[in-house]
Design an enzyme around this catalytic site. Structure first.
Site, short mmCIF file in Angstrom:
data_model
loop_
_atom_site.label_atom_id
_atom_site.label_comp_id
_atom_site.label_asym_id
_atom_site.label_seq_id
_atom_site.Cartn_x
_atom_site.Cartn_y
_atom_site.Cartn_z
N HIS A 281 -3.68 3.56 8.61
CA HIS A 281 -2.66 3.03 7.71
C HIS A 281 -1.61 2.33 8.56
CE1 HIS A 281 0.45 2.55 4.85
NE2 HIS A 281 1.19 3.56 5.27
N CYS B 42 0.58 5.73 0.02
CA CYS B 42 -0.10 5.02 1.10
C CYS B 42 -1.47 5.58 1.45
CB CYS B 42 0.78 5.01 2.35
SG CYS B 42 2.35 4.13 2.12
N ASN C 138 3.74 -2.96 5.96
CA ASN C 138 3.10 -1.82 5.31
C ASN C 138 2.72 -2.22 3.88
OD1 ASN C 138 2.46 0.58 4.03
ND2 ASN C 138 4.23 1.71 4.77
#
Length: 322
Positions: free
Chosen positions: A249, A114, A279
């Site tokens: 994020h 990520c 996500n």
């Protein structure tokens, strides 16, 4: 002349298909309320069978080029951040290069889960500062829906698909003020994606789906992102009040809120896409940045703090004067 990296264009792509929490509740034992309360997610985008990390990256990249008024031939370097590449090799960066019709540039992938886009921006910044490149395309592109177990409610509710892009160019004025990246492999078992083809004899039958111990990841992420905020501000002798926008994020609203609190920043100054995108791993920071630029919230001269945390663990930040 001192060289800096300046953001000259942004882009993004989200697949058409929307999968809501209610739909997922028909697949596993969960509910819209349960998912939203714990994550802040209402829906996510799911790539179609004909889509790939490279095809989504191309759309985001062309949008970034168009917003910058630039031609693909100007690109010296392509860096694609992805944990869900179309092929082990060639890289998704090379596949994107071919799609853009560029022959005379370097292209490669970065895999930092990520945090991938932050790592890619850091590398791009070094290339530009050193004079090795003038114009760099950074893309985060992920098809997470193909690596989650849709019978595992602890992970399948979290992830979505998409691609974000940023075009950087050499400038005599600061754009990227600083980047800070870190990793620690000690926590490898808390969040990982197995590769069955390269598995050892002891776990060769492990399916290739994301595995996560959510509560433990959450605790480390909150503490780590708090430290990266301090590190970034200290390195630049800046105060929290000088940051106009937090572009995080998009993993969990509670993690994002904790980071905003560390900055003494209202959630009104946080770019949030989590509710409708989930996500999207390495794509999420660039998708959020593009959304803030496209809707006019992020203006030239604003100071942005981009940050991310991912499997590895990896984490990092980029301080940018847009």
């Amino acid at each position: 002349m001192t060289r800096f990296s300046r953001v000259i264009g942004t882009g993004g792509y989200l697949p058409e298909h929307i999968r809501t929490n209610d739909e997922i509740s028909k697949m596993v034992d969960t509910s819209d309320g349960w998912i939203y309360e714990r994550t802040g997610i209402k829906s996510r985008r799911i790539a179609g069978p004909e889509e790939s990390a490279a095809s989504m990256a191309e759309v985001a990249a062309r949008q970034a080029l168009e917003s910058a008024g630039a031609d693909p031939s100007e690109i010296d370097l392509i860096i694609v951040a992805t944990g869900t590449p179309d092929r082990v090799y060639p890289s998704t960066g090379c596949l994107l290069q071919q799609r853009l019709g560029i022959r005379n540039c370097v292209a490669f992938d970065i895999q930092a889960a990520c945090s991938g886009s932050i790592f890619a921006m850091s590398v791009a910044d070094q290339y530009i500062k050193s004079g090795a490149a003038r114009t760099v395309l950074v893309v985060g592109s992920e098809i997470c829906s193909r690596v989650v177990d849709w019978t595992d409610r602890s992970t399948c509710v979290l992830f979505g698909d998409g691609a974000g892009a940023i075009l950087l160019q050499a400038s005599d004025k600061p754009g990227i003020i600083s980047t800070h990246i870190h990793s620690d492999g000690e926590f490898e078992e808390l969040l990982y994606l197995p590769n069955p083809q390269s598995a050892s004899e002891s776990n060769k039958n492990e399916a290739g789906f994301v595995r996560m111990r959510g509560n433990e990841v959450f605790k480390v992420a909150v503490n780590t992102l708090g430290r990266i905020v301090d590190e970034t501000l200290s390195a630049n002798a800046m105060s929290q009040e000088e940051i106009n926008w937090l572009v995080p994020h998009q993993a969990n609203t509670r993690i994002i809120a904790a980071t905003a609190k560390k900055l003494r920043m209202s959630m009104d100054n946080v770019i949030l896409t989590l509710e409708t995108q989930g996500n999207t791993s390495s794509a999420s920071v660039l998708l959020a940045l593009n959304e803030g630029v496209q809707d006019g919230r992020i203006q030239r001269g604003h100071v942005l703090l981009l940050e991310a945390f991912g499997a590895g663990f990896t984490w990092g930040s980029a301080l940018i004067r847009y």
